[in-house]
Design an enzyme around this catalytic site. Structure first.
Site, PDB file in Angstrom:
ATOM      1  N   ASN A   1     -22.800  19.281  40.378  1.00 38.88           N
ATOM      2  CA  ASN A   1     -22.115  19.095  39.075  1.00 38.88           C
ATOM      3  C   ASN A   1     -21.062  20.048  38.786  1.00 38.88           C
ATOM      4  O   ASN A   1     -21.731  21.175  38.452  1.00 38.88           O
ATOM      5  CB  ASN A   1     -22.936  18.510  37.945  1.00 38.88           C
ATOM      6  CG  ASN A   1     -22.048  18.251  36.837  1.00 38.88           C
ATOM      7  OD1 ASN A   1     -20.767  18.442  36.544  1.00 38.88           O
ATOM      8  ND2 ASN A   1     -22.688  17.314  35.681  1.00 38.88           N
TER       9      ASN A   1
ATOM     10  N   HIS B   1     -16.629  11.032  38.193  1.00 42.54           N
ATOM     11  CA  HIS B   1     -17.215  12.440  37.811  1.00 42.54           C
ATOM     12  C   HIS B   1     -18.604  12.536  38.430  1.00 42.54           C
ATOM     13  O   HIS B   1     -19.315  11.594  38.491  1.00 42.54           O
ATOM     14  CB  HIS B   1     -17.388  12.738  36.639  1.00 42.54           C
ATOM     15  CG  HIS B   1     -18.438  13.698  36.091  1.00 42.54           C
ATOM     16  ND1 HIS B   1     -17.981  15.050  36.647  1.00 42.54           N
ATOM     17  CD2 HIS B   1     -19.521  14.067  35.061  1.00 42.54           C
ATOM     18  CE1 HIS B   1     -19.073  15.920  36.296  1.00 42.54           C
ATOM     19  NE2 HIS B   1     -19.823  15.352  35.486  1.00 42.54           N
TER      20      HIS B   1
ATOM     21  N   CYS C   1     -16.657  17.522  31.331  1.00 44.92           N
ATOM     22  CA  CYS C   1     -16.606  16.941  32.611  1.00 44.92           C
ATOM     23  C   CYS C   1     -15.519  15.835  32.577  1.00 44.92           C
ATOM     24  O   CYS C   1     -15.314  15.308  33.598  1.00 44.92           O
ATOM     25  CB  CYS C   1     -17.999  16.489  32.986  1.00 44.92           C
ATOM     26  SG  CYS C   1     -19.096  17.319  32.760  1.00 44.92           S
TER      27      CYS C   1
END
EC number: 2.3.1.180
Length: 343
Positions: A299, A268, A122
């Protein structure tokens, strides 16, 4: 005395254009609930996620990247042939070699650029951005295409109550080019490998060809499960909330600005509660626009920051020239934060 001629690059670098691609299929929480004992209310309260996008067989890592890259290149006002390097961050391209970056470079008509993949989870977009900035200032490329792309639906265990609702698919890309002024701040990046087990793949690929299946995970029907991403949710949440706000502040300090100088915050898109906690800890003023793309995109790992950036610009919530703090964090555990001027 060295005989090597010094490099001659641009004095600084900047993001010139951004593009994104979200798969056509929108998956609401109700679909996730078909295989786990939970509720829409629980998922929303724990993560802030209402929907996510899942890719079709045709929406491959390459195909999504090509779509996002085309938009970024067009927005940057350059031609594909001017791209000197392609950097792709992904954990869901299942060919160990060759790098998917080479295929993407060919399909966008980039000529013969340097092309390689990185695996930084990420934080991958931040890692790629740092590498691109270095190439431009060093002089090895004039324009660099940085892509974050994932098909995390391929690595999601739909029977895992802790993670089944988290992940989505998509691609985000930016073109980084030369600048006479600093528009990408110093990077604050690093890793905490002692916490590497908190986010991981359930089993390594080589377990599938050694002939011993006794340690492979099984589904409810007794069939061998494909590898998936698993995590220790509470440990990751605590780390993100308490440690990543410190990293974000370090990035502000390194850029020589304060929270009051910010226009936009693009963390993020892992979890809405993490985002809200970071906003509170950083004491961001009311005027700062905060990306909350996780609600409808889920996500998407390395793709989440450029996808959120593109949406903010497309909807008018942010504008060209705004000063933005971006920070990614995830499996490794790794992190990367910097301050940028939006394209």
């Amino acid at each position: 005395m060295s005989k090597i001629k010094p490099s001659k690059g641009a004095p600084y670098a900047r993001i010139m254009g951004v593009g994104g691609y979200r798969p056509v299929r929108v998956v609401p929480n109700e679909v996730i609930l078909e295989k786990i004992d939970s509720s829409d209310e629980w998922i929303r309260s724990r993560s802030g996620i209402a929907t996510r996008h899942w890719a079709s067989p045709e929406e491959t890592v390459t195909a999504m990247s090509v779509e996002a890259s085309g938009k970024a290149i067009a927005a940057a006002g350059i031609s594909p042939e001017q791209i000197g390097a392609v950097v792709v961050s992904t954990v869901s391209h299942f060919k160990q070699t060759p790098a998917v970056a080479t295929e993407i470079a060919d399909k966008i008509g980039a000529g013969k650029p340097a092309a390689f993949d990185i695996s930084a989870g990420c934080a991958g977009f931040g890692y790629g951005l740092t590498l691109a900035k270095g190439m431009i200032v060093e002089g090895s490329a004039e324009y660099v295409l940085v892509i974050g792309v994932e098909r995390l639906s391929d690595l999601t265990d739909l029977e895992d109550r802790a993670t089944a609702f988290l992940f989505g698919d998509g691609a985000g890309a930016v073109v980084v080019g030369p600048s006479d002024e600093p528009h990408i701040g110093p990077s604050v990046w690093g890793s905490e490998g002692d916490k590497s087990e908190t986010i991981k793949q359930t089993v390594p690929w080589n377990d599938f060809h050694v002939g011993d299946v006794t340690n492979l995970p099984l589904n409810e029907a007794g069939e061998i499960k494909f590898p998936a991403i698993t995590q220790e949710g509470q440990a990751v949440f605590r780390w993100a909330v308490f440690e990543m706000a410190k990293v974000a502040q370090q990035a502000l300090d390194a850029a020589g600005i304060t929270a009051d100088d910010l226009d936009v915050f693009i963390p993020h898109q892992a979890n809405m509660r993490i985002i809200d906690s970071m906003v509170k800890t950083l004491k961001l003023p009311e005027h700062v626009t905060v990306a909350r793309d996780v609600e409808t995109t889920g996500n998407t790992s390395a793709a989440s920051i450029p996808l959120a950036m593109e949406r903010l610009l497309a909807t008018g919530q942010a504008k060209s020239g705004d000063t933005a703090l971006v920070i990614g964090f995830g499996a490794g555990l790794v992190f990367a934060a910097t301050v940028v001027t939006l394209p």
